[in-house]
Design a protein around this motif. Sequence first.
Motif, PDB file in Angstrom:
ATOM      1  N   UNK A  60       0.865  -1.189   0.000  1.00 14.18           N
ATOM      2  CA  UNK A  60       0.000   0.000   0.000  1.00 14.18           C
ATOM      3  C   UNK A  60       0.892   1.226   0.000  1.00 14.18           C
ATOM      4  N   UNK A  61       0.670   2.129  -0.959  1.00 16.36           N
ATOM      5  CA  UNK A  61       1.434   3.365  -1.045  1.00 16.36           C
ATOM      6  C   UNK A  61       0.441   4.515  -1.090  1.00 16.36           C
ATOM      7  N   UNK A  62       0.476   5.359  -0.071  1.00 14.75           N
ATOM      8  CA  UNK A  62      -0.376   6.555  -0.053  1.00 14.75           C
ATOM      9  C   UNK A  62       0.440   7.698  -0.646  1.00 14.75           C
ATOM     10  N   UNK A  63      -0.191   8.471  -1.514  1.00 14.79           N
ATOM     11  CA  UNK A  63       0.536   9.565  -2.160  1.00 14.79           C
ATOM     12  C   UNK A  63      -0.399  10.718  -2.470  1.00 14.79           C
ATOM     13  N   UNK A  64       0.201  11.855  -2.755  1.00 18.73           N
ATOM     14  CA  UNK A  64      -0.545  13.031  -3.194  1.00 18.73           C
ATOM     15  C   UNK A  64      -0.093  13.341  -4.612  1.00 18.73           C
ATOM     16  N   UNK A  65      -1.040  13.750  -5.413  1.00 16.30           N
ATOM     17  CA  UNK A  65      -0.733  14.068  -6.798  1.00 16.30           C
ATOM     18  C   UNK A  65      -1.512  15.309  -7.210  1.00 16.30           C
ATOM     19  N   UNK A  66      -0.945  16.131  -8.091  1.00 18.22           N
ATOM     20  CA  UNK A  66      -1.704  17.286  -8.576  1.00 18.22           C
ATOM     21  C   UNK A  66      -2.998  16.836  -9.255  1.00 18.22           C
ATOM     22  N   UNK A  67      -4.040  17.631  -9.069  1.00 16.74           N
ATOM     23  CA  UNK A  67      -5.332  17.286  -9.676  1.00 16.74           C
ATOM     24  C   UNK A  67      -5.213  17.086 -11.179  1.00 16.74           C
ATOM     25  N   UNK A  68      -4.419  17.928 -11.836  1.00 13.21           N
ATOM     26  CA  UNK A  68      -4.280  17.819 -13.292  1.00 13.21           C
ATOM     27  C   UNK A  68      -3.686  16.465 -13.677  1.00 13.21           C
ATOM     28  N   UNK A  69      -2.744  15.975 -12.884  1.00  8.64           N
ATOM     29  CA  UNK A  69      -2.139  14.684 -13.177  1.00  8.64           C
ATOM     30  C   UNK A  69      -3.146  13.564 -12.951  1.00  8.64           C
ATOM     31  N   UNK A  70      -3.928  13.671 -11.900  1.00  9.41           N
ATOM     32  CA  UNK A  70      -4.946  12.657 -11.613  1.00  9.41           C
ATOM     33  C   UNK A  70      -5.971  12.600 -12.744  1.00  9.41           C
ATOM     34  N   UNK A  71      -6.289  13.730 -13.300  1.00  9.28           N
ATOM     35  CA  UNK A  71      -7.284  13.775 -14.371  1.00  9.28           C
ATOM     36  C   UNK A  71      -6.795  13.041 -15.615  1.00  9.28           C
ATOM     37  N   UNK A  72      -5.498  12.914 -15.770  1.00 13.71           N
ATOM     38  CA  UNK A  72      -4.983  12.237 -16.963  1.00 13.71           C
ATOM     39  C   UNK A  72      -4.217  10.972 -16.568  1.00 13.71           C
ATOM     40  N   UNK A  73      -4.767  10.214 -15.616  1.00 11.85           N
ATOM     41  CA  UNK A  73      -4.090   9.033 -15.100  1.00 11.85           C
ATOM     42  C   UNK A  73      -3.821   8.005 -16.191  1.00 11.85           C
ATOM     43  N   UNK A  74      -4.657   7.936 -17.196  1.00 16.59           N
ATOM     44  CA  UNK A  74      -4.420   6.994 -18.293  1.00 16.59           C
ATOM     45  C   UNK A  74      -3.114   7.328 -19.012  1.00 16.59           C
ATOM     46  N   UNK A  75      -2.879   8.616 -19.185  1.00 17.58           N
ATOM     47  CA  UNK A  75      -1.638   9.044 -19.832  1.00 17.58           C
ATOM     48  C   UNK A  75      -0.450   8.708 -18.935  1.00 17.58           C
ATOM     49  N   UNK A  76      -0.602   8.916 -17.653  1.00 16.85           N
ATOM     50  CA  UNK A  76       0.467   8.636 -16.687  1.00 16.85           C
ATOM     51  C   UNK A  76       0.769   7.148 -16.655  1.00 16.85           C
ATOM     52  N   UNK A  77      -0.266   6.313 -16.797  1.00 15.72           N
ATOM     53  CA  UNK A  77      -0.061   4.863 -16.778  1.00 15.72           C
ATOM     54  C   UNK A  77       0.935   4.437 -17.850  1.00 15.72           C
ATOM     55  N   UNK A  78       1.027   5.219 -18.911  1.00 15.53           N
ATOM     56  CA  UNK A  78       1.984   4.938 -19.973  1.00 15.53           C
ATOM     57  C   UNK A  78       3.355   5.532 -19.725  1.00 15.53           C
ATOM     58  N   UNK A  79       3.532   6.237 -18.599  1.00 11.38           N
ATOM     59  CA  UNK A  79       4.813   6.862 -18.257  1.00 11.38           C
ATOM     60  C   UNK A  79       5.875   5.773 -18.116  1.00 11.38           C
ATOM     61  N   UNK A  80       7.002   5.953 -18.770  1.00  8.71           N
ATOM     62  CA  UNK A  80       8.048   4.943 -18.745  1.00  8.71           C
ATOM     63  C   UNK A  80       8.599   4.697 -17.348  1.00  8.71           C
ATOM     64  N   UNK A  81       8.636   5.713 -16.501  1.00  3.89           N
ATOM     65  CA  UNK A  81       9.136   5.534 -15.136  1.00  3.89           C
ATOM     66  C   UNK A  81       8.209   4.602 -14.356  1.00  3.89           C
TER      67      UNK A  81
END
Length: 109
Positions: A60-81
């Motif tokens: 379990x990892x709790x984290x905070x993320x900018x709202x703009x990043x959360x809105x595009x989570x599908x794009x982030x899922x493709x992030x190479x990191x």
Amino acid sequence: MAATGGSVRRILFLKVTLPSADPAYVRSVVQATAPFYGLLGGTSTRLLRNVDDPAQFIQEIAYETPEAMEMSRQRIAGDLRIQSFLQAWRQVLGGAVQLDVYEDLTAEW
């Protein structure tokens, strides 16, 4: 949980079932992957083991993320990191990793 200061809090669950249920090994993997938590803005982490099936683990990892990043989570899922992080889990643990993201509603009670 409601957004605060333009960010939202999320809880990421990495679920894995392993052929070997050695908790010391799983703990060492979690410690080795700790640098990746910073990529997620990780604020806390826990390792859980299923008492009825000791081969099942959840990180379990709790984290905070900018709202703009959360809105595009599908794009982030493709992030190479992030993909590298998941690939490391798969290689080291030798199993499929299920990833789920939750919102904590407790504060809204």
